[in-house]
Design a protein around this motif. Structure first.
Motif, PDB file in Angstrom:
ATOM      1  N   GLY A 142      41.513  34.829  48.972  1.00 35.92           N
ATOM      2  CA  GLY A 142      42.016  35.138  47.639  1.00 35.92           C
ATOM      3  C   GLY A 142      43.463  34.723  47.467  1.00 35.92           C
ATOM      4  O   GLY A 142      43.862  34.202  46.423  1.00 35.92           O
ATOM      5  N   ASP A 147      43.407  31.582  41.240  1.00 37.54           N
ATOM      6  CA  ASP A 147      42.516  31.340  40.102  1.00 37.54           C
ATOM      7  C   ASP A 147      41.697  30.057  40.229  1.00 37.54           C
ATOM      8  O   ASP A 147      41.098  29.606  39.249  1.00 37.54           O
ATOM      9  CB  ASP A 147      43.328  31.283  38.806  1.00 37.54           C
ATOM     10  CG  ASP A 147      43.806  32.655  38.381  1.00 37.54           C
ATOM     11  OD1 ASP A 147      43.030  33.613  38.550  1.00 37.54           O
ATOM     12  OD2 ASP A 147      44.937  32.767  37.898  1.00 37.54           O
ATOM     13  N   THR A 151      36.872  29.940  44.127  1.00 35.51           N
ATOM     14  CA  THR A 151      36.693  31.335  44.539  1.00 35.51           C
ATOM     15  C   THR A 151      35.218  31.692  44.705  1.00 35.51           C
ATOM     16  O   THR A 151      34.847  32.416  45.635  1.00 35.51           O
ATOM     17  CB  THR A 151      37.354  32.281  43.530  1.00 35.51           C
ATOM     18  OG1 THR A 151      36.856  31.976  42.210  1.00 35.51           O
ATOM     19  CG2 THR A 151      38.864  32.154  43.555  1.00 35.51           C
ATOM     20  N   THR A 337      31.317  38.162  44.119  1.00 35.62           N
ATOM     21  CA  THR A 337      31.982  37.369  43.092  1.00 35.62           C
ATOM     22  C   THR A 337      32.402  38.236  41.909  1.00 35.62           C
ATOM     23  O   THR A 337      33.464  38.027  41.317  1.00 35.62           O
ATOM     24  CB  THR A 337      31.048  36.241  42.607  1.00 35.62           C
ATOM     25  OG1 THR A 337      30.689  35.415  43.725  1.00 35.62           O
ATOM     26  CG2 THR A 337      31.730  35.376  41.560  1.00 35.62           C
ATOM     27  N   ASP A 340      35.990  39.981  41.617  1.00 41.56           N
ATOM     28  CA  ASP A 340      37.149  39.278  41.056  1.00 41.56           C
ATOM     29  C   ASP A 340      37.296  39.560  39.565  1.00 41.56           C
ATOM     30  O   ASP A 340      38.407  39.596  39.037  1.00 41.56           O
ATOM     31  CB  ASP A 340      37.000  37.774  41.295  1.00 41.56           C
ATOM     32  CG  ASP A 340      38.231  37.007  40.851  1.00 41.56           C
ATOM     33  OD1 ASP A 340      39.326  37.286  41.369  1.00 41.56           O
ATOM     34  OD2 ASP A 340      38.095  36.136  39.977  1.00 41.56           O
ATOM     35  N   ALA A 345      43.937  42.800  41.179  1.00 40.89           N
ATOM     36  CA  ALA A 345      44.223  42.152  42.458  1.00 40.89           C
ATOM     37  C   ALA A 345      44.673  43.140  43.527  1.00 40.89           C
ATOM     38  O   ALA A 345      44.315  43.010  44.691  1.00 40.89           O
ATOM     39  CB  ALA A 345      45.302  41.082  42.261  1.00 40.89           C
ATOM     40  N   ARG A 348      41.602  44.883  45.490  1.00 37.93           N
ATOM     41  CA  ARG A 348      40.390  44.142  45.844  1.00 37.93           C
ATOM     42  C   ARG A 348      39.976  44.308  47.295  1.00 37.93           C
ATOM     43  O   ARG A 348      38.782  44.342  47.598  1.00 37.93           O
ATOM     44  CB  ARG A 348      40.558  42.657  45.496  1.00 37.93           C
ATOM     45  CG  ARG A 348      40.467  42.438  44.012  1.00 37.93           C
ATOM     46  CD  ARG A 348      40.329  40.980  43.639  1.00 37.93           C
ATOM     47  NE  ARG A 348      40.520  40.872  42.194  1.00 37.93           N
ATOM     48  CZ  ARG A 348      41.337  40.028  41.609  1.00 37.93           C
ATOM     49  NH1 ARG A 348      42.051  39.205  42.337  1.00 37.93           N
ATOM     50  NH2 ARG A 348      41.454  40.007  40.300  1.00 37.93           N
ATOM     51  N   THR A 412      45.243  40.256  34.609  1.00 41.16           N
ATOM     52  CA  THR A 412      45.329  39.484  35.842  1.00 41.16           C
ATOM     53  C   THR A 412      46.716  38.949  36.115  1.00 41.16           C
ATOM     54  O   THR A 412      46.927  38.204  37.045  1.00 41.16           O
ATOM     55  CB  THR A 412      44.348  38.300  35.791  1.00 41.16           C
ATOM     56  OG1 THR A 412      44.689  37.464  34.672  1.00 41.16           O
ATOM     57  CG2 THR A 412      42.932  38.780  35.643  1.00 41.16           C
ATOM     58  N   ARG A 415      48.353  38.737  39.576  1.00 40.37           N
ATOM     59  CA  ARG A 415      48.034  37.734  40.593  1.00 40.37           C
ATOM     60  C   ARG A 415      49.239  36.889  40.969  1.00 40.37           C
ATOM     61  O   ARG A 415      49.314  36.383  42.070  1.00 40.37           O
ATOM     62  CB  ARG A 415      46.918  36.817  40.089  1.00 40.37           C
ATOM     63  CG  ARG A 415      45.560  37.505  40.020  1.00 40.37           C
ATOM     64  CD  ARG A 415      44.515  36.499  39.639  1.00 40.37           C
ATOM     65  NE  ARG A 415      43.213  37.128  39.621  1.00 40.37           N
ATOM     66  CZ  ARG A 415      42.105  36.489  39.289  1.00 40.37           C
ATOM     67  NH1 ARG A 415      42.161  35.217  38.961  1.00 40.37           N
ATOM     68  NH2 ARG A 415      40.942  37.094  39.283  1.00 40.37           N
ATOM     69  N   VAL A 421      45.170  39.369  47.132  1.00 36.88           N
ATOM     70  CA  VAL A 421      43.971  38.998  46.395  1.00 36.88           C
ATOM     71  C   VAL A 421      42.872  38.690  47.418  1.00 36.88           C
ATOM     72  O   VAL A 421      43.051  37.808  48.224  1.00 36.88           O
ATOM     73  CB  VAL A 421      44.177  37.755  45.505  1.00 36.88           C
ATOM     74  CG1 VAL A 421      43.007  37.580  44.575  1.00 36.88           C
ATOM     75  CG2 VAL A 421      45.465  37.841  44.737  1.00 36.88           C
TER      76      VAL A 421
END
Length: 426
Positions: A142, A147, A151, A337, A340, A345, A348, A412, A415, A421
Motif C-alpha cells: 500500500g 493510488d 493495488t 480489495t 481500500d 488509510a 487499514r 482519502t 494517503r 496504507v
C-alpha cells in the motif's frame, strides 16, 4: 509523499503482474515475507496431527487447534493496531520470540501426555503470538502503490502467495508428521517462524512509518467501526470454516482409507485450485463492481461446498476440493480489495488483521466442529461444516451487502502522508 511505483506504471496502463513485480524495492520484502508466511500454513495441521497422535481423538486435536485459532483471531487486530502505531519491527521481534517459545512448550506438553487443559493453556500464547506477516506485506504494498491501479493486482498477488503457502505448508507438515515424527511439523514451524520473522523484520526500508501520537489520536479510528468491515468479517468467517473443515475432514478421510499421507496431497489440490484461480483473477481487468463480484463468487463457493460431504472416492473428493479452492480465491481477493474503498488509510492494517483473524476464528470453530462430527458420526461428516459455514455467511452477505458501498473519496487525503496504507491465512 510521492508514490514509489516505477515510472513504467501509469494510471492508464493495464495493471499486470510484471509491472507489479518491477515496483522498486518490492523484492526486499516479498522474499523474506514469503519465508515468514510458511509457518502459518503449517500450524493448524501440525497441531491436529500431533495431538491426534498423542490422544487418539480428532475432537481433542480440533479443540486444541481451535484454541490456537481463537487466540490468534482475538489478538491479531490488536497486533495490527500496534504495528500501525509503533512500526512493524517493534511488534514482530517480541512476537516471534514469544511464538517460538510457546510453540515449543506446546509440543513438549503434547509429547509428555499432559492433560488436555495444559494443552489449552499452552495453545493460547501460541495462537496469540502468530506473526501477522500477510497484513504487514499488504501494508508495504500500500505504501509503495498508493493510488496506483496496481493495488487490485497486488491484492490478487498476495492472495496467490497465501495460497501457494497453503499448497506447500500442509504438504510439508503432513510429510514431516507422518514420515519423520508427529512433532516434526510443529518443530519446523517454530524454526521457520524464527528465521523468516527475523529476516522480514530486518527490512526496515520498506516498512510503513509508525503513526505519530497526534495522528494516532486523530486519524486512527478502529476499523471495526466501519459497517462494511463487519460484513467482510462475517464472510471471511465462512471462508475460515472451509479451511478448517477441509483440514480435519481430509485427514480423517485419508486415514479411513488407510492412506494417511494422502491428506497433504488432497489439501494441496484444494489449495492449488485456490492459487490458480487467484492468478487468473488478478490478471483480469475487471469492469464489474467488487461488491457484485463478491456476491457472485460467494454464491458459487457456498454451492460447491454444499456437496463435499457426498464424496465417496479419492478422485471425486479431489475434484470437488479443486472446485472449492477455485471459488475461495476470488472471494478473498475481492474482500481484501474492498478494504481500500471502505477503510481510511490509517486503519487499514488493523482492517486486514480483522479479516485474517476472522479466517482464523472460522477455521478454529470449523476444526472443533468437524473433529466432533468425525468422532461421533461417519467418516466425511466433517464436510458438513464448510457447507453450513458458507451458507450462513452468504445469507449475511446478501442481507447486508448495501453496507459495502465505498466511502467518500474526499476522505482519502490522508494517503499523502504515507504513514500507513496496506491484505489471509492459515
Amino acid at each position: 509523499m510521492a508514490s514509489t511505483v516505477t515510472s513504467n506504471t501509469s494510471k492508464t496502463s493495464r495493471p499486470g503482474y510484471g509491472q507489479l513485480l518491477r515496483t522498486r524495492g518490492a523484492w526486499t520484502f516479498l522474499l523474506p515475507g514469503f519465508a515468514a508466511r510458511q509457518p502459518f500454513a503449517m500450524l493448524t495441521i501440525s497441531l491436529v496431527l500431533l495431538v491426534r497422535h498423542t490422544t487418539g481423538s480428532y475432537g481433542a486435536a480440533g479443540a486444541v487447534a481451535a484454541v490456537t485459532g481463537v487466540s490468534m483471531a482475538l489478538f491479531a487486530p490488536y497486533s495490527g493496531r500496534l504495528a500501525d502505531r509503533h512500526g512493524q519491527r517493534a511488534v514482530l521481534l517480541p512476537g516471534v520470540l514469544v511464538h517460538v517459545v510457546a510453540g515449543l512448550s506446546l509440543t513438549a506438553l503434547a509429547l509428555a501426555d499432559a492433560p488436555l487443559w495444559a494443552l489449552f493453556v499452552a495453545a493460547v500464547p501460541t495462537g496469540a503470538s502468530v506473526p501477522q506477516i500477510g497484513p504487514m506485506v499488504r501494508a508495504r504494498w500500500g505504501v509503495k502503490l498508493q493510488d496506483s491501479p496496481l493495488t487490485t493486482t497486488a491484492a490478487a498477488f498476495e492472495s496467490v502467495t497465501d495460497e501457494l503457502t497453503f499448497v506447500l505448508g500442509p504438504l510439508v507438515a503432513t510429510a514431516l508428521c507422518t514420515a519423520v515424527h508427529p512433532a516434526a511439523g510443529l518443530l519446523t514451524e517454530a524454526g521457520l517462524t524464527l528465521i523468516g520473522g527475523l529476516l522480514f523484520a530486518a527490512q526496515r526500508g520498506t516498512q510503513p512509518k509508525a503513526l505519530s501520537p497526534a495522528h494516532a489520536r486523530v486519524e486512527h479510528g478502529s476499523a471495526l467501526s466501519v459497517p462494511g468491515v463487519r460484513v467482510l468479517i462475517a464472510t471471511f468467517l465462512g471462508i475460515g470454516a472451509v479451511f478448517g473443515g477441509m483440514q480435519v475432514s481430509l485427514a480423517a478421510f485419508s486415514e479411513s482409507i488407510g492412506e494417511p499421507g494422502l491428506n497433504g496431497v488432497l489439501y494441496g489440490v484444494f489449495a492449488a485450485g485456490n492459487m490458480l484461480s487467484g492468478v487468473v483473477c488478478g490478471a483480469i481487468a475487471w469492469k464489474v463492481a467488487p461488491q457484485r463480484r463478491l456476491v457472485v463468487g460467494y454464491t458459487a463457493l457456498a454451492l460447491v461446498a454444499s456437496v463435499l460431504w457426498t464424496a465417496d472416492s479419492v478422485l471425486v473428493l479431489a475434484a470437488l476440493g479443486l472446485l472449492v479452492g477455485m471459488c475461495v480465491a476470488p472471494t478473498l481477493i475481492t474482500g481484501y480489495t474492498l478494504v481500500d474503498d471502505l477503510v481510511p488509510a490509517g486503519a487499514r492494517t488493523e482492517a486486514f488483521t480483522w479479516l485474517t483473524g476472522a479466517v482464523a476464528l472460522g477455521q478454529a470453530a470449523a476444526v472443533t466442529a468437524a473433529g466432533q462430527l468425525e468422532d461421533r458420526l461417519w467418516s466425511g461428516a466433517g464436510f458438513l461444516v464448510p457447507m453450513a459455514g458458507t451458507a450462513l455467511a452468504l445469507a449475511t452477505l446478501l442481507a447486508l451487502r448495501t453496507r459495502l458501498a465505498s466511502r467518500p473519496r474526499s476522505r482519502t487525503v490522508v494517503r499523502v502522508v504515507g504513514h500507513r496504507v496496506p491484505v489471509p491465512v492459515d
